[in-house]
Motif scaffolding. Sequence first.
Motif: not given
Ligand SMILES: [Zn+2]
Length: 196
Positions: A10-12, A105-107, A139-143, A163-165
């Motif tokens: 999850t992104e917190t 994971l999100h990161g 991981l998401d690059p927003h980590c 967007p995360h395509t």
């Molecule tokens: Zn993201």
Amino acid sequence: MRLFAAALATETNTFSPLPTSLNSFKECVFVRPGEHPEDRAVFASEPLLVARRMAAAEGFTLIEGSCFGAEPAGTTRRSDYEFMRDEILGQLKQALPLDGVLLGLHGAMVADGYEDVEGDILERVRALVGPKCVIGVELDPHCHLTLKRVKLADVIVLYKEFPHTDTMERAKDVLDIVLNTLRGKVKPVMSLYVGS
Ligand SMILES: [Zn+2]
């Protein structure tokens, strides 16, 4: 060759007053072994799905763990995070010995008492699997990438698109690098520049 895959993401937003609870995950993604859909990934479960699709062709056994995902919100409740983390760690322990671990994971997940959730997960996974097991993470690059994660994982791949395509393509990258590492074809080296 034995690989284990699971997801917890999850992104917190720590400034959000709305805590993320077990219910937030149950309302979004709460998938136990044997329940993961065949046709699509569910919130950061791409490494598991890609590994499932590639296992027969690549000649490895995949042991599937749980996949948990929640929409972005505030800090996750400590006991809820520990419950999901420990479920995955228990499955991983049952699956030993392992050659590789794949984690979606999100990161940028934070739980009460755990500022670096992904680092905490990696620390506990590494303690169980030992130093030779190859750990790959998507991981998401927003980590918030930390030195702790870089030291504990062998392979970390971030999505490259927003967007995360490209989450399936990057999960395939994680699997490819993990397999090539296990086959002695590559020896991944990671570094992290930490700006002040
Ligand atoms: Zn993201």
